[in-house]
Design a protein around this motif. Sequence first.
Motif, PDB file in Angstrom:
ATOM      1  N   GLY A  22       0.797  -1.219   0.000  1.00 53.74           N
ATOM      2  CA  GLY A  22       0.000   0.000   0.000  1.00 53.74           C
ATOM      3  C   GLY A  22       0.827   1.266   0.000  1.00 53.74           C
ATOM      4  N   LYS A  25       3.958   1.719  -4.419  1.00 48.17           N
ATOM      5  CA  LYS A  25       4.989   1.253  -5.358  1.00 48.17           C
ATOM      6  C   LYS A  25       4.417   1.109  -6.774  1.00 48.17           C
ATOM      7  CE  LYS A  25       5.720  -2.548  -2.965  1.00 48.17           C
ATOM      8  NZ  LYS A  25       4.736  -2.387  -1.887  1.00 48.17           N
ATOM      9  N   GLY A  26       3.292   0.422  -6.878  1.00 50.55           N
ATOM     10  CA  GLY A  26       2.682   0.213  -8.193  1.00 50.55           C
ATOM     11  C   GLY A  26       2.207   1.518  -8.807  1.00 50.55           C
ATOM     12  N   THR A  27       1.587   2.367  -7.993  1.00 48.16           N
ATOM     13  CA  THR A  27       1.090   3.663  -8.471  1.00 48.16           C
ATOM     14  C   THR A  27       2.240   4.495  -9.024  1.00 48.16           C
ATOM     15  OG1 THR A  27      -0.650   3.620  -6.795  1.00 48.16           O
ATOM     16  CG2 THR A  27      -0.106   5.778  -7.730  1.00 48.16           C
ATOM     17  N   THR A  43       6.805  -8.113  -9.360  1.00 50.89           N
ATOM     18  CA  THR A  43       6.742  -9.560  -9.125  1.00 50.89           C
ATOM     19  C   THR A  43       5.348  -9.968  -8.649  1.00 50.89           C
ATOM     20  OG1 THR A  43       7.909  -9.098  -7.047  1.00 50.89           O
ATOM     21  CG2 THR A  43       9.180 -10.142  -8.810  1.00 50.89           C
ATOM     22  N   ARG A  48       0.597 -12.995  -9.921  1.00 51.14           N
ATOM     23  CA  ARG A  48      -0.863 -13.065 -10.116  1.00 51.14           C
ATOM     24  C   ARG A  48      -1.178 -13.583 -11.524  1.00 51.14           C
ATOM     25  NH1 ARG A  48      -0.537  -8.963  -6.392  1.00 51.14           N
ATOM     26  NH2 ARG A  48       0.041  -7.366  -7.877  1.00 51.14           N
ATOM     27  N   ASP A  69       1.706 -14.245   2.911  1.00 51.65           N
ATOM     28  CA  ASP A  69       3.114 -14.598   3.140  1.00 51.65           C
ATOM     29  C   ASP A  69       3.923 -14.378   1.861  1.00 51.65           C
ATOM     30  OD1 ASP A  69       2.987 -15.487   5.847  1.00 51.65           O
ATOM     31  OD2 ASP A  69       1.878 -17.249   5.147  1.00 51.65           O
ATOM     32  N   GLY A  97       8.316  -4.230  -5.896  1.00 54.26           N
ATOM     33  CA  GLY A  97       8.038  -5.400  -5.053  1.00 54.26           C
ATOM     34  C   GLY A  97       9.117  -6.464  -5.143  1.00 54.26           C
ATOM     35  N   ARG A 100      12.641  -8.656  -2.138  1.00 48.30           N
ATOM     36  CA  ARG A 100      11.889  -8.610  -0.884  1.00 48.30           C
ATOM     37  C   ARG A 100      12.595  -9.370   0.223  1.00 48.30           C
ATOM     38  NH1 ARG A 100       6.509  -7.675  -3.164  1.00 48.30           N
ATOM     39  NH2 ARG A 100       4.967  -7.509  -1.515  1.00 48.30           N
ATOM     40  N   GLN A 104      17.060 -12.518  -2.362  1.00 48.58           N
ATOM     41  CA  GLN A 104      16.654 -11.954  -3.665  1.00 48.58           C
ATOM     42  C   GLN A 104      17.562 -10.782  -4.046  1.00 48.58           C
ATOM     43  OE1 GLN A 104      12.435 -11.004  -3.779  1.00 48.58           O
ATOM     44  NE2 GLN A 104      11.845 -13.031  -3.050  1.00 48.58           N
ATOM     45  N   ARG A 139      -8.589  -0.006  -2.534  1.00 45.02           N
ATOM     46  CA  ARG A 139      -7.944  -0.135  -3.847  1.00 45.02           C
ATOM     47  C   ARG A 139      -8.746  -1.019  -4.815  1.00 45.02           C
ATOM     48  NH1 ARG A 139      -2.105  -2.556  -3.966  1.00 45.02           N
ATOM     49  NH2 ARG A 139      -3.070  -4.078  -2.605  1.00 45.02           N
ATOM     50  N   TYR A 149      -6.886   2.377  -9.027  1.00 48.18           N
ATOM     51  CA  TYR A 149      -7.772   3.421  -8.490  1.00 48.18           C
ATOM     52  C   TYR A 149      -7.970   3.207  -6.999  1.00 48.18           C
ATOM     53  CZ  TYR A 149      -8.798   4.371 -13.368  1.00 48.18           C
ATOM     54  OH  TYR A 149      -8.661   4.705 -14.688  1.00 48.18           O
ATOM     55  N   ARG A 173      -8.251  -7.254  -5.258  1.00 47.77           N
ATOM     56  CA  ARG A 173      -7.333  -8.373  -5.068  1.00 47.77           C
ATOM     57  C   ARG A 173      -7.763  -9.317  -3.952  1.00 47.77           C
ATOM     58  NH1 ARG A 173      -1.367  -5.825  -5.231  1.00 47.77           N
ATOM     59  NH2 ARG A 173      -1.148  -7.199  -3.439  1.00 47.77           N
ATOM     60  N   ARG A 184       0.954  -9.418   5.534  1.00 40.88           N
ATOM     61  CA  ARG A 184       1.853  -8.777   4.555  1.00 40.88           C
ATOM     62  C   ARG A 184       2.716  -7.705   5.229  1.00 40.88           C
ATOM     63  NH1 ARG A 184      -2.656  -7.243   0.425  1.00 40.88           N
ATOM     64  NH2 ARG A 184      -1.063  -5.939  -0.562  1.00 40.88           N
ATOM     65  N   GLY A 212       2.239  11.898   1.453  1.00 41.43           N
ATOM     66  CA  GLY A 212       1.542  12.998   0.779  1.00 41.43           C
ATOM     67  C   GLY A 212       0.673  12.492  -0.366  1.00 41.43           C
TER      68      GLY A 212
HETATM   69  P1  AP5 Z   1      -0.406   0.780  -4.653  1.00 40.44           P
HETATM   70  O1  AP5 Z   1       0.365   1.648  -5.571  1.00 40.44           O
HETATM   71  O2  AP5 Z   1      -1.215  -0.325  -5.238  1.00 40.44           O
HETATM   72  O3  AP5 Z   1       0.557   0.231  -3.492  1.00 40.44           O
HETATM   73  P2  AP5 Z   1       1.697  -0.866  -3.556  1.00 40.44           P
HETATM   74  O4  AP5 Z   1       2.843  -0.370  -2.743  1.00 40.44           O
HETATM   75  O5  AP5 Z   1       1.982  -1.259  -4.971  1.00 40.44           O
HETATM   76  O6  AP5 Z   1       0.963  -1.985  -2.733  1.00 40.44           O
HETATM   77  P3  AP5 Z   1       0.768  -3.531  -2.996  1.00 40.44           P
HETATM   78  O7  AP5 Z   1      -0.335  -3.950  -2.071  1.00 40.44           O
HETATM   79  O8  AP5 Z   1       0.606  -3.846  -4.440  1.00 40.44           O
HETATM   80  O9  AP5 Z   1       2.128  -4.055  -2.479  1.00 40.44           O
HETATM   81  P4  AP5 Z   1       2.449  -5.438  -2.036  1.00 40.44           P
HETATM   82  O10 AP5 Z   1       3.899  -5.288  -1.878  1.00 40.44           O
HETATM   83  O11 AP5 Z   1       1.720  -5.944  -0.843  1.00 40.44           O
HETATM   84  O12 AP5 Z   1       1.879  -6.340  -3.242  1.00 40.44           O
HETATM   85  P5  AP5 Z   1       2.580  -7.132  -4.396  1.00 40.44           P
HETATM   86  O13 AP5 Z   1       1.641  -7.188  -5.525  1.00 40.44           O
HETATM   87  O14 AP5 Z   1       3.957  -6.654  -4.638  1.00 40.44           O
HETATM   88  O15 AP5 Z   1      -1.340   1.734  -3.770  1.00 40.44           O
HETATM   89  C1  AP5 Z   1      -2.307   1.190  -2.883  1.00 40.44           C
HETATM   90  C2  AP5 Z   1      -3.581   2.050  -2.940  1.00 40.44           C
HETATM   91  O16 AP5 Z   1      -3.291   3.318  -2.369  1.00 40.44           O
HETATM   92  C3  AP5 Z   1      -4.083   2.321  -4.374  1.00 40.44           C
HETATM   93  O17 AP5 Z   1      -5.500   2.294  -4.381  1.00 40.44           O
HETATM   94  C4  AP5 Z   1      -3.559   3.721  -4.707  1.00 40.44           C
HETATM   95  O18 AP5 Z   1      -4.446   4.408  -5.581  1.00 40.44           O
HETATM   96  C5  AP5 Z   1      -3.517   4.367  -3.322  1.00 40.44           C
HETATM   97  N1  AP5 Z   1      -2.384   5.276  -3.168  1.00 40.44           N
HETATM   98  C6  AP5 Z   1      -1.128   5.122  -3.651  1.00 40.44           C
HETATM   99  N2  AP5 Z   1      -0.356   6.178  -3.299  1.00 40.44           N
HETATM  100  C7  AP5 Z   1      -1.151   7.005  -2.571  1.00 40.44           C
HETATM  101  C8  AP5 Z   1      -0.948   8.270  -1.911  1.00 40.44           C
HETATM  102  N3  AP5 Z   1       0.251   8.891  -1.953  1.00 40.44           N
HETATM  103  N4  AP5 Z   1      -1.983   8.809  -1.233  1.00 40.44           N
HETATM  104  C9  AP5 Z   1      -3.189   8.192  -1.209  1.00 40.44           C
HETATM  105  N5  AP5 Z   1      -3.459   7.001  -1.828  1.00 40.44           N
HETATM  106  C10 AP5 Z   1      -2.443   6.422  -2.488  1.00 40.44           C
HETATM  107  O19 AP5 Z   1       2.726  -8.587  -3.742  1.00 40.44           O
HETATM  108  C11 AP5 Z   1       1.583  -9.366  -3.454  1.00 40.44           C
HETATM  109  C12 AP5 Z   1       2.036 -10.719  -2.938  1.00 40.44           C
HETATM  110  O20 AP5 Z   1       2.817 -11.394  -3.956  1.00 40.44           O
HETATM  111  C13 AP5 Z   1       2.957 -10.685  -1.709  1.00 40.44           C
HETATM  112  O21 AP5 Z   1       2.212 -10.609  -0.495  1.00 40.44           O
HETATM  113  C14 AP5 Z   1       3.697 -12.023  -1.863  1.00 40.44           C
HETATM  114  O22 AP5 Z   1       2.890 -13.111  -1.476  1.00 40.44           O
HETATM  115  C15 AP5 Z   1       3.906 -12.119  -3.374  1.00 40.44           C
HETATM  116  N6  AP5 Z   1       5.168 -11.502  -3.836  1.00 40.44           N
HETATM  117  C16 AP5 Z   1       5.293 -10.451  -4.690  1.00 40.44           C
HETATM  118  N7  AP5 Z   1       6.584 -10.176  -4.912  1.00 40.44           N
HETATM  119  C17 AP5 Z   1       7.291 -11.060  -4.162  1.00 40.44           C
HETATM  120  C18 AP5 Z   1       8.690 -11.249  -3.947  1.00 40.44           C
HETATM  121  N8  AP5 Z   1       9.619 -10.460  -4.553  1.00 40.44           N
HETATM  122  N9  AP5 Z   1       9.061 -12.250  -3.110  1.00 40.44           N
HETATM  123  C19 AP5 Z   1       8.154 -13.057  -2.498  1.00 40.44           C
HETATM  124  N10 AP5 Z   1       6.818 -12.908  -2.655  1.00 40.44           N
HETATM  125  C20 AP5 Z   1       6.387 -11.925  -3.481  1.00 40.44           C
END
Ligand code: AP5
Length: 230
Positions: A22, A25-27, A43, A48, A69, A97, A100, A104, A139, A149, A173, A184, A212
């Motif tokens: 959250g 990072k993706g945004t 990743t 996914r 996890d 991401g 991690r 890695q 989200r 969004y 998600r 997480r 911000g």
């Molecule tokens: P968003 O940009 O989606 O946040 P994010 O940091 O990308 O959050 P994620 O939940 O995608 O990160 P994650 O690390 O848990 O997931 P990942 O897919 O990598 O923003 C979130 C929301 O906030 C959005 O609605 C956005 O609009 C809003 N927002 C953004 N910035 C804002 C701001 N400044 N103010 C207000 N609102 C804002 O990983 C998922 C799973 O995959 C992991 O749990 C794990 O099981 C696995 N995985 C992925 N990569 C690995 C790896 N390298 N090693 C092991 N397992 C892995």
Amino acid sequence: MSGAGATLEVVPAVLILLGPPGAGKGTQARVLEERFGLVQLSTGDLLRAAVAAGTEAGKAAKAVMEAGDLVSDEIVLAILKDRLLEPDVSKGVILDGFPRTTAQAEALDDLLAATGQRINAAVSLEVDDAAMVTRISGRYTCGGCGEGYHDSFKKPAVAGTCDKCGGTEMKRRADDTAEAVATRLQAYHAQTAPLITYYEGRGCLETLPAMGAIEDVAAALKGIVEQATR
Ligand code: AP5
């Protein structure tokens, strides 16, 4: 995995976005893609896609991801190496991401050393855990193009219709539940936060306050990337 033994592309820039779930990072990776022509490598998105395609890696990862996890280093590295073989990465990459875990990060160092490349910057997005739950629970993304969004912070101009592609199928998600988000966050603090020190030691760490507005964080990040890719 098809990546074994194949040659990796040399990429002109390697940026890492570190931060808890959250953090944005993706945004921010998507903003950087548009602004600098770099390619986002998430990743989470790759995993996914593997789950949706029902590959062996996806089957192994599905329950782990839904619980919040971390997926094994072996699976993640194999998926990432395959993605790094695709020609578009020659434009430069934003790793979202990944890495991690320390294992890695070390594997990434080895991959880059093999092609004489370096990390331009590892940017740590600094946020409060409490706000992350609000961000994640609101989200959703466009099922057509993946644009992100939020119920409060980033609404499309027309409710239910993607600003980018006009798609009307919005998705949430499976791991955005309260239980999985708590797991997480724990995984982040236990296994990923130590990478802040790791990259500080390598002289490429940039710390970015990210509580911000999205545009304000993007503006600060632009300055960091311009400096790091000079
Ligand atoms: P968003 O940009 O989606 O946040 P994010 O940091 O990308 O959050 P994620 O939940 O995608 O990160 P994650 O690390 O848990 O997931 P990942 O897919 O990598 O923003 C979130 C929301 O906030 C959005 O609605 C956005 O609009 C809003 N927002 C953004 N910035 C804002 C701001 N400044 N103010 C207000 N609102 C804002 O990983 C998922 C799973 O995959 C992991 O749990 C794990 O099981 C696995 N995985 C992925 N990569 C690995 C790896 N390298 N090693 C092991 N397992 C892995």
